[in-house]
Design a protein around this motif. Structure first.
Motif, PDB file in Angstrom:
ATOM      1  N   ILE A 178       0.834  -1.204   0.000  1.00 19.35           N
ATOM      2  CA  ILE A 178       0.000   0.000   0.000  1.00 19.35           C
ATOM      3  C   ILE A 178       0.869   1.255   0.000  1.00 19.35           C
ATOM      4  CG2 ILE A 178      -1.810   1.281   1.227  1.00 19.35           C
ATOM      5  CD1 ILE A 178      -2.715  -1.372  -0.043  1.00 19.35           C
ATOM      6  N   GLU A 179       1.975   1.217   0.746  1.00 19.62           N
ATOM      7  CA  GLU A 179       2.910   2.352   0.764  1.00 19.62           C
ATOM      8  C   GLU A 179       3.525   2.574  -0.618  1.00 19.62           C
ATOM      9  OE1 GLU A 179       4.348   1.929   5.455  1.00 19.62           O
ATOM     10  OE2 GLU A 179       5.701   1.371   3.826  1.00 19.62           O
ATOM     11  N   LYS A 180       3.841   1.481  -1.307  1.00 20.21           N
ATOM     12  CA  LYS A 180       4.422   1.600  -2.651  1.00 20.21           C
ATOM     13  C   LYS A 180       3.423   2.223  -3.619  1.00 20.21           C
ATOM     14  CE  LYS A 180       7.588  -2.297  -2.082  1.00 20.21           C
ATOM     15  NZ  LYS A 180       7.890  -3.704  -2.427  1.00 20.21           N
ATOM     16  N   ILE A 181       2.144   1.845  -3.500  1.00 17.16           N
ATOM     17  CA  ILE A 181       1.116   2.417  -4.373  1.00 17.16           C
ATOM     18  C   ILE A 181       0.995   3.924  -4.130  1.00 17.16           C
ATOM     19  CG2 ILE A 181      -1.364   2.438  -4.891  1.00 17.16           C
ATOM     20  CD1 ILE A 181      -1.394  -0.560  -4.222  1.00 17.16           C
ATOM     21  N   LYS A 182       0.995   4.332  -2.860  1.00 15.92           N
ATOM     22  CA  LYS A 182       0.912   5.765  -2.526  1.00 15.92           C
ATOM     23  C   LYS A 182       2.100   6.535  -3.091  1.00 15.92           C
ATOM     24  CE  LYS A 182      -1.690   5.220   1.819  1.00 15.92           C
ATOM     25  NZ  LYS A 182      -1.616   5.375   3.306  1.00 15.92           N
ATOM     26  N   ALA A 183       3.312   5.949  -2.957  1.00 15.37           N
ATOM     27  CA  ALA A 183       4.521   6.622  -3.444  1.00 15.37           C
ATOM     28  C   ALA A 183       4.504   6.738  -4.972  1.00 15.37           C
ATOM     29  CB  ALA A 183       5.752   5.851  -2.979  1.00 15.37           C
ATOM     30  N   ILE A 184       4.034   5.692  -5.651  1.00 14.83           N
ATOM     31  CA  ILE A 184       3.958   5.726  -7.121  1.00 14.83           C
ATOM     32  C   ILE A 184       3.002   6.829  -7.569  1.00 14.83           C
ATOM     33  CG2 ILE A 184       3.125   4.457  -9.151  1.00 14.83           C
ATOM     34  CD1 ILE A 184       4.148   1.874  -7.710  1.00 14.83           C
ATOM     35  N   CYS A 185       1.849   6.911  -6.911  1.00 15.39           N
ATOM     36  CA  CYS A 185       0.873   7.952  -7.263  1.00 15.39           C
ATOM     37  C   CYS A 185       1.437   9.350  -7.013  1.00 15.39           C
ATOM     38  CB  CYS A 185      -0.412   7.758  -6.456  1.00 15.39           C
ATOM     39  SG  CYS A 185      -1.315   6.247  -6.871  1.00 15.39           S
ATOM     40  N   LEU A 186       2.220   9.509  -5.937  1.00 17.05           N
ATOM     41  CA  LEU A 186       2.773  10.818  -5.581  1.00 17.05           C
ATOM     42  C   LEU A 186       3.830  11.272  -6.579  1.00 17.05           C
ATOM     43  CD1 LEU A 186       2.945  13.178  -3.536  1.00 17.05           C
ATOM     44  CD2 LEU A 186       4.629  11.825  -2.261  1.00 17.05           C
ATOM     45  N   PHE A 187       4.649  10.317  -7.053  1.00 17.73           N
ATOM     46  CA  PHE A 187       5.786  10.696  -7.907  1.00 17.73           C
ATOM     47  C   PHE A 187       5.610  10.256  -9.368  1.00 17.73           C
ATOM     48  CE2 PHE A 187       7.659  10.384  -3.618  1.00 17.73           C
ATOM     49  CZ  PHE A 187       8.215  11.659  -3.522  1.00 17.73           C
ATOM     50  N   ILE A 188       4.379   9.978  -9.798  1.00 18.13           N
ATOM     51  CA  ILE A 188       4.143   9.534 -11.170  1.00 18.13           C
ATOM     52  C   ILE A 188       4.599  10.581 -12.182  1.00 18.13           C
ATOM     53  CG2 ILE A 188       1.788  10.465 -11.330  1.00 18.13           C
ATOM     54  CD1 ILE A 188       2.991   7.064 -12.730  1.00 18.13           C
ATOM     55  N   GLY A 189       4.632  11.836 -11.765  1.00 16.82           N
ATOM     56  CA  GLY A 189       5.059  12.920 -12.651  1.00 16.82           C
ATOM     57  C   GLY A 189       6.549  12.895 -12.964  1.00 16.82           C
ATOM     58  N   SER A 190       7.337  12.105 -12.215  1.00 19.48           N
ATOM     59  CA  SER A 190       8.785  12.056 -12.444  1.00 19.48           C
ATOM     60  C   SER A 190       9.182  10.933 -13.404  1.00 19.48           C
ATOM     61  CB  SER A 190       9.517  11.866 -11.108  1.00 19.48           C
ATOM     62  OG  SER A 190       9.203  10.601 -10.535  1.00 19.48           O
ATOM     63  N   THR A 191       8.214  10.420 -14.165  1.00 20.32           N
ATOM     64  CA  THR A 191       8.486   9.322 -15.103  1.00 20.32           C
ATOM     65  C   THR A 191       9.620   9.682 -16.068  1.00 20.32           C
ATOM     66  OG1 THR A 191       6.188   8.567 -15.015  1.00 20.32           O
ATOM     67  CG2 THR A 191       7.496   7.875 -16.914  1.00 20.32           C
ATOM     68  N   ASN A 192      10.577   8.746 -16.203  1.00 20.86           N
ATOM     69  CA  ASN A 192      11.705   8.906 -17.125  1.00 20.86           C
ATOM     70  C   ASN A 192      11.333   8.227 -18.447  1.00 20.86           C
ATOM     71  OD1 ASN A 192      14.082   8.651 -18.601  1.00 20.86           O
ATOM     72  ND2 ASN A 192      15.358   8.255 -16.816  1.00 20.86           N
ATOM     73  N   VAL A 193      11.149   9.036 -19.500  1.00 20.72           N
ATOM     74  CA  VAL A 193      10.703   8.505 -20.796  1.00 20.72           C
ATOM     75  C   VAL A 193      11.692   7.477 -21.337  1.00 20.72           C
ATOM     76  CG1 VAL A 193      10.141   9.082 -23.185  1.00 20.72           C
ATOM     77  CG2 VAL A 193       9.439  10.612 -21.336  1.00 20.72           C
ATOM     78  N   TYR A 194      12.994   7.733 -21.164  1.00 17.34           N
ATOM     79  CA  TYR A 194      14.013   6.798 -21.661  1.00 17.34           C
ATOM     80  C   TYR A 194      13.922   5.446 -20.939  1.00 17.34           C
ATOM     81  CZ  TYR A 194      15.975  11.065 -23.688  1.00 17.34           C
ATOM     82  OH  TYR A 194      16.154  12.218 -24.394  1.00 17.34           O
ATOM     83  N   ALA A 195      13.698   5.506 -19.624  1.00 15.57           N
ATOM     84  CA  ALA A 195      13.555   4.269 -18.850  1.00 15.57           C
ATOM     85  C   ALA A 195      12.332   3.489 -19.317  1.00 15.57           C
ATOM     86  CB  ALA A 195      13.435   4.586 -17.362  1.00 15.57           C
ATOM     87  N   LEU A 196      11.229   4.217 -19.570  1.00  6.83           N
ATOM     88  CA  LEU A 196      10.008   3.574 -20.043  1.00  6.83           C
ATOM     89  C   LEU A 196      10.227   2.902 -21.395  1.00  6.83           C
ATOM     90  CD1 LEU A 196       6.981   2.975 -19.828  1.00  6.83           C
ATOM     91  CD2 LEU A 196       6.516   5.256 -20.726  1.00  6.83           C
ATOM     92  N   LEU A 197      10.951   3.566 -22.290  1.00  7.45           N
ATOM     93  CA  LEU A 197      11.229   2.997 -23.609  1.00  7.45           C
ATOM     94  C   LEU A 197      12.078   1.724 -23.504  1.00  7.45           C
ATOM     95  CD1 LEU A 197      11.930   6.244 -25.692  1.00  7.45           C
ATOM     96  CD2 LEU A 197       9.953   4.717 -25.880  1.00  7.45           C
ATOM     97  N   ILE A 198      13.104   1.758 -22.630  1.00  8.50           N
ATOM     98  CA  ILE A 198      13.934   0.564 -22.421  1.00  8.50           C
ATOM     99  C   ILE A 198      13.098  -0.564 -21.824  1.00  8.50           C
ATOM    100  CG2 ILE A 198      15.865  -0.383 -21.082  1.00  8.50           C
ATOM    101  CD1 ILE A 198      16.744   1.243 -23.484  1.00  8.50           C
TER     102      ILE A 198
END
Length: 572
Positions: free
Chosen positions: A178-198
């Motif tokens: 549950i803590e991980k879900i909260k943290a993901i929602c909080l920092f979803i704006g910091s997504t690294n496009v290059y990491a996502l592509l890899i």
């Protein structure tokens, strides 16, 4: 005295290695070496990925595969079992490491190993069947969900700011799901496009890699290709080397500091590790038995798993158990003796010493993608779908409660609550049917007019009578029903079966499928109300044919005679 369902060979406390070496050949040795090398190549990226998912360094995963893999092959009760780190332990290990550190994990693993050895010496191998299939299905899917959620951060390349997390969420490092879900929602704006592509490139390779080339594992290709892309292009993507210190040194003996208070606090975790190791390893053995036509020694396997976990803990590894996918790969590539598992460990030692420094180049999104596939493969969503469609509501309730508690809390709570629920619901089921069927049927020709000894049985028909409830703990008692394959019709009497659960239906489905493979027709006699409802919901009635369900043994024998005449006419 009634004949026991368990064969003596299953109870032997003798490693399979010592039995198979009596007839070992040079040709099989070559096959075992090839299989061992291929399995080692498959185990390499998986061991690293599972170690990282467990919150430890990548070399800890290889230490586990080397030490535990060798010991299980040497001492184990299966011909082809491959042991090492598995996804089942990932969330439990990560939680222990986060709260107790590596020394706490070592103590819990050693305690679990001792529990497993005691279970084997006390011949508890058969008791694993008392854990209902709905509970194992539930916590397995729950583990898959937690693994997937735990890898979203690396797959998307998110950056977690500890100060902001502490201020807004009340914790600096997410441990619980549950803590991980909260943290993901909080920092979803910091997504690294290059990491996502890899990450997407890794997934594409893992999913689309041709089956014709399966001897070269897709995970290894994904690691090589994506590491090269990140290194050569200079993309700003986190790699293992950015987050961990890589070591290619051989495992060293480490003895944790033990105190009574620490041991007491780690007892629940030790039991969880022991139960998981026992269930996963014996399940893997059963799957392997079906592939090679062998029979494992469950108690010897438990002793080997216990010894392997103790060895792994003392040499810096993490908990280990039988790995179904790696065991299957071993069989498919020609492995038929424990030698292939020992070769797999030796090859991993060579890889550790020579190639481990290159592991620092592996991108974290690739590790996340590999674990996504591991989570998908282990989740067993088809089992859940079939259970929801066919099982009684009580079984479905146990499954989903176990699943939810695994995700929201942990395995200790999930397995404990699941077992209590399954036990209470079973007692309720027994109470219900006992009230409805208060009579006792005494099978005596003087007092029972339906005694089978007084009936005329068609020549090529066999009658098998089941007495007592068909539920998860008794499911293995029916595996020898079709011992005589030179028959045309098998008649199963169920007048003394007051109740049945989902596992009982699965046992009957297996019997019917075996009969179909041998061209044997099946007729059921006197199925009581509750079992009939369960069979109907599972679609079992349609599978067998409604005309093959008879309300009395006399009717069933007449139906068997009709079927024999039809079969004889076809043969003529």
């Amino acid at each position: 005295m009634a004949e026991k369902a368990v064969k003596p060979t299953e109870e032997k406390l003798k490693p399979k290695l010592f039995s198979v070496m009596k007839t070992y050949s040079k040709e099989q040795f070559i096959k075992d070496i090839i299989a061992g090398i291929i399995v080692a190549i498959i185990a390499l990226p998986l061991s690293i990925a599972l170690a990282l998912a467990s919150g430890v360094g990548p070399e800890q995963g290889l230490y586990t595969a080397i030490i535990a893999g060798f010991i299980v092959s040497f001492l184990g009760g299966s011909r082809v079992q491959i042991a090492g780190p598995t996804a089942a332990f990932a969330t439990t290990v990560a939680g222990i490491v986060a709260t107790e550190g590596m020394s706490g994990l070592a103590i819990a693993t050693i305690m679990a190993g001792i529990i497993l050895i005691v279970m084997g010496l006390c011949h508890f191998g058969a008791l694993i069947k008392y854990i209902p299939g709905t509970i194992t299905t539930g916590f397995t899917f729950g583990i898959a969900v937690t693994i997937l959620l735990g890898q979203v951060k690396d797959f998307l390349g998110l950056t977690f700011d500890k100060e902001i997390m502490q201020e807004k969420l009340g914790f600096s490092s997410p441990i619980e799901t549950i803590e991980k879900i909260k943290a993901i929602c909080l920092f979803i704006g910091s997504t690294n496009v290059y990491a996502l592509l890899i990450g997407l490139l890794s997934l594409a390779i893992l999913i689309l890699w041709p089956k014709k080339l399966e001897k070269i594992p897709a995970s290894l290709i994904a690691v090589i290709v994506c590491s090269a892309v990140v290194k050569l292009s200079g993309l700003k993507v986190n790699t293992i080397g950015d987050l961990y210190t890589i070591s290619n040194s051989l495992p060293k003996l480490t003895v944790p500091e033990v105190t009574f208070a620490r041991v007491r606090s780690l007892v629940p975790n030790a039991f969880t590790i022991a139960v998981l190791a026992a269930v996963e390893s014996l399940l893997s053995c059963v799957v392997a038995d079906g592939m090679v036509g062998s029979k494992h020694r469950s108690n010897m396997e438990l002793i080997a798993q216990g010894t392997a976990n103790i060895g792994s803990a003392f040499f810096g590894g993490i908990p280990a158990t039988g790995a179904i996918a790696r065991t299957a790969a071993n069989v498919k590539n020609g492995g038929r003796t424990p030698i292939s598992g020992m070769v797999h460990s030796i090859v991993l030692v060579i890889i550790l010493v020579l190639l481990m420094p290159y592991a620092s180049l592996i991108p974290m999104p690739t590790i996340a993608a590999i674990l996504f596939i591991v989570a998908y493969n282990m989740c067993g969503w088809r089992n859940i779908r079939n259970t929801v469609k066919t099982a009684p509501k009580s079984d479905i309730a146990v499954l989903f409660v176990t699943l939810i508690l695994t995700v929201v809390f942990d395995l200790v709570v999930a397995i404990g609550v699941g077992m209590v629920m399954a036990s209470l619901l079973f007692m309720k089921r027994m109470a219900d049917v006992t009230e409805a069927h208060a009579w006792v049927d005494i099978d005596d020709e003087d007092t029972d007019p339906d005694n089978i000894l007084l009936k005329k049985i068609p020549q090529n028909t066999r009658v098998f009578e089941i007495n007592g409830p068909m539920f998860f703990a008794a499911s293995d008692k029916y595996k020898y029903v079709l011992s005589d394959k030179n028959i045309d019709v098998l008649c199963i009497r169920m007048r003394n079966v007051p109740a049945m659960d989902a596992t009982g239906v699965e046992a009957l489905i297996r019997i019917v499928k075996r009969c179909q493979r041998h061209n044997v027709k099946v007729v059921f006699s006197h199925v009581n109300e509750q079992p009939m409802k369960v069979m109907t919901k599972a679609g079992f009635i349609e599978q067998v044919g409604k005309e093959n369900f008879c309300d009395h043994i006399d009717t069933a024998l007449l139906r068997a005679e009709e079927l024999e005449k039809e079969i004889a006419a076809k043969k003529a």
